[in-house]
Design a protein around this motif. Structure first.
Motif, PDB file in Angstrom:
ATOM      1  N   SER B  56       0.830  -1.201   0.000  1.00 16.93           N
ATOM      2  CA  SER B  56       0.000   0.000   0.000  1.00 16.93           C
ATOM      3  C   SER B  56       0.868   1.255   0.000  1.00 16.93           C
ATOM      4  O   SER B  56       1.850   1.333   0.728  1.00 16.93           O
ATOM      5  N   GLY B  57       0.520   2.190  -0.870  1.00 23.23           N
ATOM      6  CA  GLY B  57       1.239   3.462  -0.898  1.00 23.23           C
ATOM      7  C   GLY B  57       2.507   3.456  -1.719  1.00 23.23           C
ATOM      8  O   GLY B  57       3.250   4.436  -1.712  1.00 23.23           O
ATOM      9  N   GLY B  59       2.732   3.549  -4.943  1.00 18.55           N
ATOM     10  CA  GLY B  59       2.614   4.329  -6.171  1.00 18.55           C
ATOM     11  C   GLY B  59       1.919   3.612  -7.316  1.00 18.55           C
ATOM     12  O   GLY B  59       1.956   4.080  -8.453  1.00 18.55           O
ATOM     13  N   LYS B  60       1.230   2.519  -7.041  1.00 22.73           N
ATOM     14  CA  LYS B  60       0.560   1.767  -8.105  1.00 22.73           C
ATOM     15  C   LYS B  60      -0.566   2.578  -8.729  1.00 22.73           C
ATOM     16  O   LYS B  60      -0.631   2.740  -9.947  1.00 22.73           O
ATOM     17  N   THR B  61      -1.455   3.093  -7.869  1.00 16.97           N
ATOM     18  CA  THR B  61      -2.584   3.862  -8.391  1.00 16.97           C
ATOM     19  C   THR B  61      -2.096   5.095  -9.132  1.00 16.97           C
ATOM     20  O   THR B  61      -2.604   5.431 -10.207  1.00 16.97           O
ATOM     21  N   THR B  62      -1.097   5.757  -8.575  1.00 15.52           N
ATOM     22  CA  THR B  62      -0.552   6.948  -9.218  1.00 15.52           C
ATOM     23  C   THR B  62      -0.042   6.609 -10.619  1.00 15.52           C
ATOM     24  O   THR B  62      -0.308   7.343 -11.583  1.00 15.52           O
TER      25      THR B  62
HETATM   26  N1  LIG Z   1      -3.191  13.620  -4.787  1.00 16.65           N
HETATM   27  C1  LIG Z   1      -2.190  13.310  -3.929  1.00 16.65           C
HETATM   28  N2  LIG Z   1      -1.640  14.255  -3.147  1.00 16.65           N
HETATM   29  C2  LIG Z   1      -0.634  13.953  -2.303  1.00 16.65           C
HETATM   30  N3  LIG Z   1      -0.097  12.729  -2.157  1.00 16.65           N
HETATM   31  C3  LIG Z   1      -0.598  11.738  -2.906  1.00 16.65           C
HETATM   32  C4  LIG Z   1      -1.685  11.970  -3.828  1.00 16.65           C
HETATM   33  N4  LIG Z   1      -1.977  10.805  -4.428  1.00 16.65           N
HETATM   34  C5  LIG Z   1      -1.138   9.891  -3.902  1.00 16.65           C
HETATM   35  N5  LIG Z   1      -0.299  10.436  -2.991  1.00 16.65           N
HETATM   36  C6  LIG Z   1       0.753   9.745  -2.243  1.00 16.65           C
HETATM   37  O1  LIG Z   1       1.516   8.994  -3.139  1.00 16.65           O
HETATM   38  C7  LIG Z   1       1.843   7.735  -2.598  1.00 16.65           C
HETATM   39  C8  LIG Z   1       1.403   6.627  -3.534  1.00 16.65           C
HETATM   40  O2  LIG Z   1       0.007   6.582  -3.583  1.00 16.65           O
HETATM   41  P1  LIG Z   1      -0.796   5.531  -4.469  1.00 16.65           P
HETATM   42  O3  LIG Z   1      -2.232   5.867  -4.348  1.00 16.65           O
HETATM   43  O4  LIG Z   1      -0.225   5.508  -5.836  1.00 16.65           O
HETATM   44  O5  LIG Z   1      -0.506   4.172  -3.719  1.00 16.65           O
HETATM   45  P2  LIG Z   1      -0.973   2.673  -4.085  1.00 16.65           P
HETATM   46  O6  LIG Z   1       0.244   1.919  -4.427  1.00 16.65           O
HETATM   47  O7  LIG Z   1      -2.047   2.693  -5.088  1.00 16.65           O
HETATM   48  O8  LIG Z   1      -1.523   2.168  -2.682  1.00 16.65           O
HETATM   49  P3  LIG Z   1      -2.804   1.251  -2.333  1.00 16.65           P
HETATM   50  O9  LIG Z   1      -2.405  -0.171  -2.494  1.00 16.65           O
HETATM   51  O10 LIG Z   1      -3.043   1.580  -0.893  1.00 16.65           O
HETATM   52  O11 LIG Z   1      -3.936   1.666  -3.216  1.00 16.65           O
HETATM   53  C9  LIG Z   1       1.207   7.679  -1.219  1.00 16.65           C
HETATM   54  O12 LIG Z   1       2.189   7.957  -0.266  1.00 16.65           O
HETATM   55  C10 LIG Z   1       0.160   8.751  -1.260  1.00 16.65           C
HETATM   56  O13 LIG Z   1       0.017   9.320   0.020  1.00 16.65           O
END
Ligand SMILES: Nc1ncnc2c1ncn2[C@@H]1O[C@H](COP(=O)(O)OP(=O)(O)OP(=O)(O)O)[C@@H](O)[C@H]1O
Ligand SMILES: [Mg+2]
Lengths: 284, 376
Positions: B56-57, B59-62
Motif C-alpha cells: 500500500s502506498g 505508487g501503483k494507483t498513481t
Molecule cells: N493527490 C495526492 N496528493 C498527495 N499525495 C498523494 C496523492 N496521491 C497519492 N499520494 C501519495 O503517493 C503515494 C502513492 O500513492 P498511491 O495511491 O499511488 O498508492 P498505491 O500503491 O495505489 O496504494 P494502495 O495499495 O493503498 O492503493 C502515497 O504515499 C500517497 O500518500
C-alpha cells in the motif's frame, strides 16, 4: 415490548410540538375560513364557502403576481446558487466550511433589517443611483425601488442560502471518481457535467426549490419594503386582511387557497422531477 | 522458460502497447513535496496481462492514473501504442480504467452504465444495443440490464465495471485492484473469469494488486514496486524463485533471507560457513572470498531433521522457536546460528508426528540449487 415502543417514544416530543403548534392552529384557521361575521359581533361557523371564491376573485392579481415573483426569484436563486455551490464543493478544498460560512454571514443579521438596507442602497437618490444620475448615465426619473424587479431581487437575495445549502450538500456527495470515470469513457468536461454531476445534484436542486419557492411566494416583507404600492403580493393582502381589516374569514380562506395552490404545484413538480426515470433520461 | 522467450520476442516484434520512460510524479501537499513515483521505466506488450504489484502506498494507483490521463507526470514520457500522450486528456486516450471502487454511475441502469462510452462516441443506436447486450452476455449479466448498481452484489457490480470499460474495445484496460472489495471465494472465481475474458477479447490488461498470489497466478509479467520504484520486472516464476532484491524476496511469498561472509568461492559457487558442520552453497553468486552475500531460500525447499545432513547439501543448525500445525503443512520457525529466523514448511503426509518441538536443536538442509543470491 419496550423495543417496539421505542420508535414511538422518540417521535413523541416532536409530534406533540407539531400537534400543538401546527395542527391545532390549522384546524382553527380552517374553521375561520368558513365563518361569517365581524370582530365586534363575533364570528359564526356557517360553512360559508363563498369566502374562498370571493377572496380569490378579489385578489387574483396579487395571487398571480406572487406566483410569478416566486417562480422568478426561485429561478434566479437556482442560477446564482448552483455555480456558487459547485465551486465550493469541488474547488473549495480545505476551506469549504469557511466559504459556506461567508455565504451565510449576512443572514445572521435580521431579515427585515437586511431588506431595509436594500431600500437604502437602491433609493432613488441613494449611493448607487445618485452618482449615476449625477454623472448623466441614468435619466433623472429612473428608479429601481417600487418595481417588480426590486421585489424579485430582494426575494432572491433573502432566500439564496436556502438554495445554496441543499445544492451544496448534493454536490458534495458526488464522488469525484464518477467524474473521472465519465472522462475515462470519452466524456469531455461538459458531457461529464451534464450526464453525471447535474443528474446527481437534482435532488439538491429539488430540495432547494421547495425550500425557496414556498416561503418566497408567501413573503410580504420584500414587497412592503421594496415594492411600493403597485407590486403587492398575496402575503401583503393576507396581512392587511388580518391586521387592518380584521376580516379573519377572508384572510384565512386566502391563506388556505394559497397553501392548496402551492401544494398542488409542488406535487406536480415532485412527480415530474422526483422519479428516477428523469435522471435516466438526463443521463442518456 | 519457453513462455518467457515468447513474451520477449513478442515485445520486440510489435509496437509496445504502453511504454513509460523515466516517469516521475510528485505531489504538493501541505507545503511538502511527496514523490509517489520516482523514475519508472516499463514496456508492456500488446495483449499482455501485466501486473503492478506492491504494498500500500508504493505508487501503483498513481502510475495507473498517469497512464489513464487523470494525472500528468512531473517528469518523463508516457507512450501509448507509439504515440506520446502527455497532455492528452483521458477522454481522448484509447485506454479504459476499472476503478478500485468501481465508480459505477448510481443514477443509471446497468445498461446505461455499460452504454455510456459508446453513446459518447455517437455509436448508432442499434449498435449500442447489440454491443452492450453482447458484453453483458460475456460478463454473465444478461437479464439484469434494468437494475441499478445498488441493486447488485459486489461481484456483479465489479462485472458491470468491467463490461463498461471493455465494451468500448479499448486497446488497453487498466484495472486498479478490481477484486479488492470481494471476499476470497468470489475473488478466486473472478480471477479465473478475468483471465478468461482477457483471452477472449485479447487486449492488454494492466492489473494493479497488492495480493501477490493474484499477481502470480494471473500475469504474464509482474512489476514489483516499492516506494515509487520498480524493484523487479519479470514473469511470475522468475520473480518468485529469483527475487532481485531483499524487498522482493520478502514481499513475494514467505521467503527466508540469509546473509553471511563468503568463506571461499568454488568456481561460481560461493560458500558461507557460519559454524562447524554448517555450510551454505550459493551457485551463480558473483562474490569473492571475504565479501558479503544475501540469499533467499523458499520455506518449502528446506528439510528439517535432528541430525546433520549427509553429502553436499546446504546445512544450518538452529533452535525451533515456534511450531504451527496448518493441516497439510506444519510451519516451523527456526532461529539459526547466523541469527536470522528461518521459516520451514514441512508437508505432513511424510511424517505422522511433528519432527521437532519448540526448543529442540535441529538441522536444516536444502539443495544448493535452491539458494539464490539476491540481485544475481
Ligand atoms: N493527490 C495526492 N496528493 C498527495 N499525495 C498523494 C496523492 N496521491 C497519492 N499520494 C501519495 O503517493 C503515494 C502513492 O500513492 P498511491 O495511491 O499511488 O498508492 P498505491 O500503491 O495505489 O496504494 P494502495 O495499495 O493503498 O492503493 C502515497 O504515499 C500517497 O500518500
Ligand atoms: Mg491504489
Amino acid at each position: 415490548m419496550r423495543r417496539r415502543l421505542a420508535p414511538y417514544l422518540l417521535v413523541l416530543p416532536g409530534g406533540l410540538w407539531l400537534a400543538i403548534f401546527f395542527v391545532l392552529p390549522m384546524v382553527v384557521m380552517l374553521s375561520f375560513s368558513l365563518m361569517q361575521g365581524d370582530v365586534v359581533n363575533g364570528f359564526q361557523l356557517t360553512w360559508h364557502w363563498q369566502n374562498y371564491t370571493d377572496s380569490l376573485s378579489a385578489y387574483d392579481d396579487q395571487l398571480i403576481r406572487s406566483l410569478v415573483y416566486g417562480l422568478l426569484a426561485t429561478a434566479a436563486c437556482v442560477l446564482l446558487a448552483y455555480p456558487a455551490a459547485y465551486w465550493i464543493a469541488f474547488r473549495g478544498g480545505s476551506r469549504k466550511s469557511t466559504y459556506l460560512f461567508l455565504m451565510l454571514l449576512p443572514f445572521f443579521v435580521s431579515f427585515v433589517l437586511r431588506t431595509f438596507s436594500w431600500k437604502f442602497l437602491l433609493a432613488d437618490d441613494g449611493i448607487v443611483l445618485g452618482p449615476l444620475k449625477n454623472a448623466g448615465l441614468l435619466p433623472q426619473d429612473f428608479h429601481v425601488l417600487a418595481t417588480g424587479f426590486a421585489v424579485v431581487a430582494g426575494l432572491t437575495y433573502n432566500y439564496l442560502p436556502f438554495m445554496v445549502l441543499p445544492i451544496y450538500v448534493a454536490l458534495e456527495r458526488v464522488d469525484p471518481r464518477l467524474i473521472e470515470a465519465a472522462q475515462d469513457l470519452y466524456a469531455g468536461r461538459a458531457q461529464a457535467f451534464l450526464r453525471v454531476v447535474l443528474p446527481l445534484s437534482v435532488p439538491g436542486v429539488f430540495a432547494g426549490v421547495l425550500m425557496t419557492f414556498v416561503p418566497v411566494s408567501a413573503d410580504y416583507v420584500n414587497a412592503t419594503v421594496l415594492g411600493g404600492t403597485n407590486n403587492t403580493m398575496i402575503g401583503n393582502v393576507i396581512q392587511n386582511l388580518y391586521l387592518v381589516n380584521n376580516d379573519y374569514p377572508q384572510a384565512a380562506a386566502l391563506s388556505f387557497a394559497l397553501m392548496a395552490i402551492l401544494l398542488i404545484g409542488i406535487f406536480a413538480y415532485a412527480r415530474a422531477l422526483g422519479t428516477e426515470d428523469v435522471l435516466e433520461v438526463a443521463a442518456r | 522458460m519457453t513462455e518467457l522467450r515468447e513474451t520477449e520476442a513478442a515485445t520486440a516484434a510489435k509496437v509496445a502497447a504502453i511504454e513509460l520512460r523515466g516517469v516521475v510524479k510528485s505531489f504538493q501537499s501541505h507545503g511538502e513535496t511527496v514523490t509517489a513515483v520516482r523514475g519508472v521505466d516499463l514496456t508492456i506488450a500488446e495483449g499482455e496481462f501485466f501486473s503492478l504489484l506492491g504494498p500500500s502506498g508504493c505508487g501503483k494507483t498513481t502510475t495507473m492514473r498517469m497512464i489513464a490521463g487523470f494525472d500528468e507526470p512531473t517528469e518523463g514520457q508516457i507512450i501509448l501504442h507509439g504515440g506520446d500522450v502527455v497532455g492528452v486528456p483521458p477522454n481522448r486516450r484509447d485506454v479504459n480504467m476499472v476503478f478500485q471502487s468501481y465508480a459505477l454511475f448510481p443514477h443509471m441502469s446497468v445498461f446505461e452504465n455499460v452504454a455510456f462510452g459508446l453513446r459518447r462516441k455517437n455509436t448508432p443506436k442499434d449498435e449500442v444495443t447489440r454491443r452492450v447486450g453482447e458484453m453483458l452476455e460475456i460478463v454473465d449479466l444478461a437479464g439484469r440490464e434494468k437494475r441499478r448498481p445498488r441493486e447488485l452484489s459486489g461481484g456483479q457490480q465489479q462485472r458491470v465495471a468491467l463490461a463498461r470499460a471493455l465494451v468500448n474495445r479499448p486497446r488497453a484496460l487498466l484495472l486498479d485492484e478490481p477484486l479488492g472489495a470481494l471476499d476470497l471465494k468470489l475473488r478466486q472465481a473472478m480471477q479465473v473469469e478475468l483471465k478468461r475474458i482477457q483471452r477472449e477479447v485479447g487486449i492488454t490488461f494492466v492489473y494493479v494488486t497488492h495480493d501477490q498470489g493474484e499477481a502470480l497466478t494471473m500475469s504474464d509479467r509482474i512489476a514489483v514496486m516499492n516506494e515509487g520504484v520498480i524493484e523487479q520486472l519479470g514473469p511470475p516464476r522468475q520473480v518468485y524463485e529469483r527475487p532481485a532484491t531483499a524487498f522482493v524476496a520478502g514481499f513475494i511469498g514467505t521467503s527466508n533471507v540469509l546473509s553471511g561472509t563468503v568463506a571461499r568461492a568454488d568456481g561460481d559457487t560461493a560458500v558461507i560457513e557460519p559454524g562447524p558442520g554448517e555450510r551454505i552453497l550459493i551457485p551463480g553468486a558473483a562474490a569473492e572470498a571475504g565479501g558479503t552475500v544475501e540469499l533467499t531460500v523458499r520455506p518449502e525447499k528446506i528439510a528439517i531433521g535432528l541430525h546433520p545432513p549427509d553429502g553436499e547439501a546446504c546445512a544450518l543448525r538452529g533452535t525451533v522457536t515456534e511450531v504451527v500445525y496448518l493441516g497439510t503443512f506444519t510451519n516451523y520457525t527456526v532461529r539459526t546460528s547466523t541469527g536470522a529466523e528461518v521459516v520451514v514448511f514441512v508437508q505432513n503426509a511424510s511424517s505422522a508426528d511433528d519432527v521437532a518441538a519448540s526448543g529442540d536443536t535441529v538441522w536444516l538442509s536444502w539443495e544448493p540449487r535452491h539458494s539464490y543470491a539476491i540481485g544475481a
